[in-house]
Write an enzyme that holds these catalytic residues in place. Structure first.
Site, PDB file in Angstrom:
ATOM      1  N   SER A  68       8.403 -17.367 -36.637  1.00 32.10           N
ATOM      2  CA  SER A  68       8.154 -16.175 -37.462  1.00 32.10           C
ATOM      3  C   SER A  68       7.833 -16.566 -38.888  1.00 32.10           C
ATOM      4  O   SER A  68       7.156 -15.834 -39.599  1.00 32.10           O
ATOM      5  CB  SER A  68       9.398 -15.300 -37.544  1.00 32.10           C
ATOM      6  OG  SER A  68       9.874 -14.977 -36.302  1.00 32.10           O
ATOM      7  N   HIS A 126       3.058 -15.264 -31.696  1.00 25.68           N
ATOM      8  CA  HIS A 126       4.251 -14.660 -32.298  1.00 25.68           C
ATOM      9  C   HIS A 126       4.571 -13.320 -31.643  1.00 25.68           C
ATOM     10  O   HIS A 126       3.872 -12.325 -31.845  1.00 25.68           O
ATOM     11  CB  HIS A 126       4.035 -14.477 -33.813  1.00 25.68           C
ATOM     12  CG  HIS A 126       5.247 -13.967 -34.522  1.00 25.68           C
ATOM     13  ND1 HIS A 126       5.180 -13.047 -35.543  1.00 25.68           N
ATOM     14  CD2 HIS A 126       6.567 -14.235 -34.347  1.00 25.68           C
ATOM     15  CE1 HIS A 126       6.404 -12.780 -35.953  1.00 25.68           C
ATOM     16  NE2 HIS A 126       7.262 -13.482 -35.251  1.00 25.68           N
ATOM     17  N   GLU A 160       1.029 -11.568 -32.258  1.00 20.98           N
ATOM     18  CA  GLU A 160       0.145 -12.193 -33.236  1.00 20.98           C
ATOM     19  C   GLU A 160      -0.303 -13.551 -32.712  1.00 20.98           C
ATOM     20  O   GLU A 160       0.537 -14.406 -32.415  1.00 20.98           O
ATOM     21  CB  GLU A 160       0.863 -12.349 -34.581  1.00 20.98           C
ATOM     22  CG  GLU A 160       1.160 -10.997 -35.229  1.00 20.98           C
ATOM     23  CD  GLU A 160       1.949 -11.103 -36.528  1.00 20.98           C
ATOM     24  OE1 GLU A 160       1.666 -10.326 -37.437  1.00 20.98           O
ATOM     25  OE2 GLU A 160       2.842 -11.969 -36.620  1.00 20.98           O
ATOM     26  N   ASN A 179       5.079  -9.381 -40.790  1.00 17.01           N
ATOM     27  CA  ASN A 179       6.136  -9.653 -41.764  1.00 17.01           C
ATOM     28  C   ASN A 179       5.615  -9.717 -43.192  1.00 17.01           C
ATOM     29  O   ASN A 179       6.373  -9.628 -44.147  1.00 17.01           O
ATOM     30  CB  ASN A 179       6.885 -10.943 -41.404  1.00 17.01           C
ATOM     31  CG  ASN A 179       7.787 -10.724 -40.202  1.00 17.01           C
ATOM     32  OD1 ASN A 179       8.226  -9.599 -39.948  1.00 17.01           O
ATOM     33  ND2 ASN A 179       8.039 -11.767 -39.441  1.00 17.01           N
TER      34      ASN A 179
END
Ligand SMILES: NC(=O)c1ccc[n+]([C@@H]2O[C@H](COP(=O)([O-])OP(=O)(O)OC[C@H]3O[C@@H](n4cnc5c(N)ncnc54)[C@H](O)[C@@H]3O)[C@@H](O)[C@H]2O)c1
Length: 522
Positions: A126, A147, A159, A197
């Site tokens: 991450s 991800h 992702e 994120n």
């Protein structure tokens, strides 16, 4: 062993690490019909993961979400292995081990001689750089990020991270694989936080900044973002502090700090000192029993407070509305709520004076450079018009007073705007209320992601909607509000605060100037 569907880009997948993520990843691939070999450094972890997955398949059958045949195929597709060497023959290996650069580098270096040269190696990291993980590998072109989000089967976005030296074919194969599982692949460059994120930094960070500035308390800020924000009736499901309590501050605060540092102290991501202090105090959230709120052992809130009642007022002064692009909207709402509107170039001596600023605070909005004439600050109340305020179209209205506003005028405005039963939150004076600054920052950061060509506008929005559960992606949010309005809010925020955090990026400004959708691909 059953054979995979012929159109799948990979014939056998190895998953390394069988914790929360690894077992979810294995489940997804097994249900898609790809043979999966699951390995963990801790043999007991693999055994418990396989048992848990068999249990999951049985439950899915009970709930009618998986046919008994499909469950049987998924079980047959899943195999535990006791050594890395047993992953020879896998044409894709996905790692979901501990989040440590050295551990991931060592794992990939160990895997390279085991798998064939055409095999792809993917990391579920991450927060680490995929490029840095790949740098020690013999064939860095076959290393990419994949991800997933937790829980993997339910979070339908993945992702696909293209690192500095990742081969395009590897990216394409991973995209095709994700699509075959029924999840939505989004392709992102290898930058801190990838898409989700990175884009997710604005919500909590800006809410914490507002809290730190004393604009309102935790519960009021949560209520505003849950109720006032409305894109065709849809808002945020959780307020920012409810969300921080759910994710736990020992997870969120390091992410906030790491993204800020990795972008070389970019002011847009500057975390709040409040977060660091609360983390140091052990106020982690639900899991520690106390965060921004307090919880019992079952995780239920124990300190929920009722909505403060609207004040009852005996006198309702006439309302004078400062001229401006939002005045008609305010006038219509005031009239529908039974308020008496006074026309004229200047307010009468006892009128309640309403202003509807974008990015300004009530004090600035009542000075001549914004209002045309100096307005009597002791009778000025500001209303946030970023989202609908008309009766029947809103779930909360938000007001703001100047430091001089007299309590009888504040109460008169509160009573008027609550007269149809819609709750009202009154803030201390602050540029951009709460919703304006939070939404403008979400759009601003989403636009920077597009500007840096980290991902396409469509993928940015798809990733944020699925990964964060926002009612719209950041770019569609900008379109719904209007890019020019977002720029006005940011420009005024920056002018009033002097904080480069609020500067408008070129990508966003150009689209506002040209009247172009933020979802336009160029
Ligand atoms: N948990 C999440 O919400 C989440 C979301 C997205 C990505 N991630 C990432 O996924 C990865 C795994 O996270 P998790 O929450 O499943 O962790 P976890 O602690 O639940 O599981 C990690 C597993 O990896 C095993 N392991 C550790 N080092 C190993 C090694 N060298 N070789 C083989 N096995 C090893 C451990 O025994 C453990 O079973 C991390 O990189 C994390 O950052 C986690």
């Amino acid at each position: 062993m059953n054979s995979p569907a012929p159109n799948l880009p990979f014939q056998r997948i190895g998953v390394v690490g069988s914790g929360a993520m690894g077992r979810g990843i294995a489940q997804l691939f097994a249900q898609a019909g790809v043979p999966v070999r699951l390995y963990d450094a801790n043999p007991a972890a693999v055994a418990s993961a396989i048992a848990a997955l068999h249990d999951t398949f049985a439950k899915l059958v009970d709930k009618g979400r998986l046919s008994p045949d499909a469950a049987q195929r998924a079980r047959a597709a899943l195999e535990s292995v006791a050594s890395l060497e047993a992953l020879a023959g896998c044409d894709l290996v996905v790692e979901a081990i501990v989040e440590q650069l050295d551990a991931k580098r060592e794992l990939f270096q160990a895997l390279e001689p085991i798998v064939g040269d055409a095999a792809v190696l993917a990391t579920n990291t991450s927060s680490l750089s995929v490029t840095a993980i790949a740098a020690r590998c013999r064939v860095p072109a076959r290393i990419a990020g994949l991800h997933f989000f937790n829980p993997v089967p339910l979070m339908k976005v993945v992702e696909v991270v293209r690192a500095m030296r990742t081969d395009e074919t590897a990216v394409e194969r991973l995209v095709a694989l994700v699509r075959a599982t029924g999840h939505r692949p989004v392709v992102t460059r290898d930058t801190p936080g990838f898409i989700v994120n990175h884009a997710g930094r604005a919500y909590g960070t800006e809410a914490l900044a507002a809290l730190g500035e004393g604009v309102a308390d935790v519960e009021a800020i949560d209520r505003i973002l849950r109720d006032q924000v409305s894109f065709d009736g849809n808002g945020f499901r959780l307020g920012p502090f409810e969300l921080l309590d759910l994710t736990a501050l020992d997870v969120s605060q390091p992410v906030m700090e790491s993204i800020y540092r990795q972008f070389y102290d970019e002011p847009r991501f500057r975390p709040s000192v409040l977060g660091a202090q609360r983390l140091a105090a052990g106020l982690l959230g639900r899991k520690s029993g106390e965060g921004f709120y307090r919880y019992d052992a079952a995780g239920a809130r124990v300190d929920a407070r009722a909505e403060p009642a609207a004040p009852s007022v005996s006198v309702r002064p006439p309302v004078w509305i400062a001229p401006g692009p939002r005045a008609t909207l305010v006038e219509s709402a005031v009239r529908q709520l039974g308020g008496v509107v006074r026309n004229g170039a200047a307010p009468g001596e006892h009128d309640l004076v309403l202003v509807a600023p974008l990015g300004l605070d009530a004090s600035a909005a009542s000075r001549a450079d914004a209002a045309g004439i100096d307005l009597p600050a002791e009778r000025v109340v500001a209303i946030d018009t970023l989202f609908p305020i008309e009766p029947g179209r809103c779930r909360r209205r938000v007001l703001m007073t100047t430091p001089l506003t007299r309590s009888e005028y504040r109460d008169a405005a509160h009573a008027l705007f609550a007269s149809d039963g819609v709750p009202v939150t009154v803030l201390r004076d602050s540029p951009g209320f709460v919703a304006q600054r939070v939404i403008a920052m979400i759009v601003s950061i989403g636009s920077e992601i597009a500007q840096q060509r980290i991902a396409s506008p469509a993928d940015i929005d798809a990733a944020v909607r699925a990964g964060l559960g926002y009612p719209l992606g950041p770019l569609a949010m900008g379109d719904a509000i209007g890019a020019a309005t977002v720029c006005e809010i940011l420009g005024n925020l920056q002018a009033l605060t002097g904080d480069p955090r609020y500067r408008t990026g070129g990508w966003l400004r150009r689209r506002a100037q040209l009247g172009l959708s933020l979802l336009h691909e160029d």
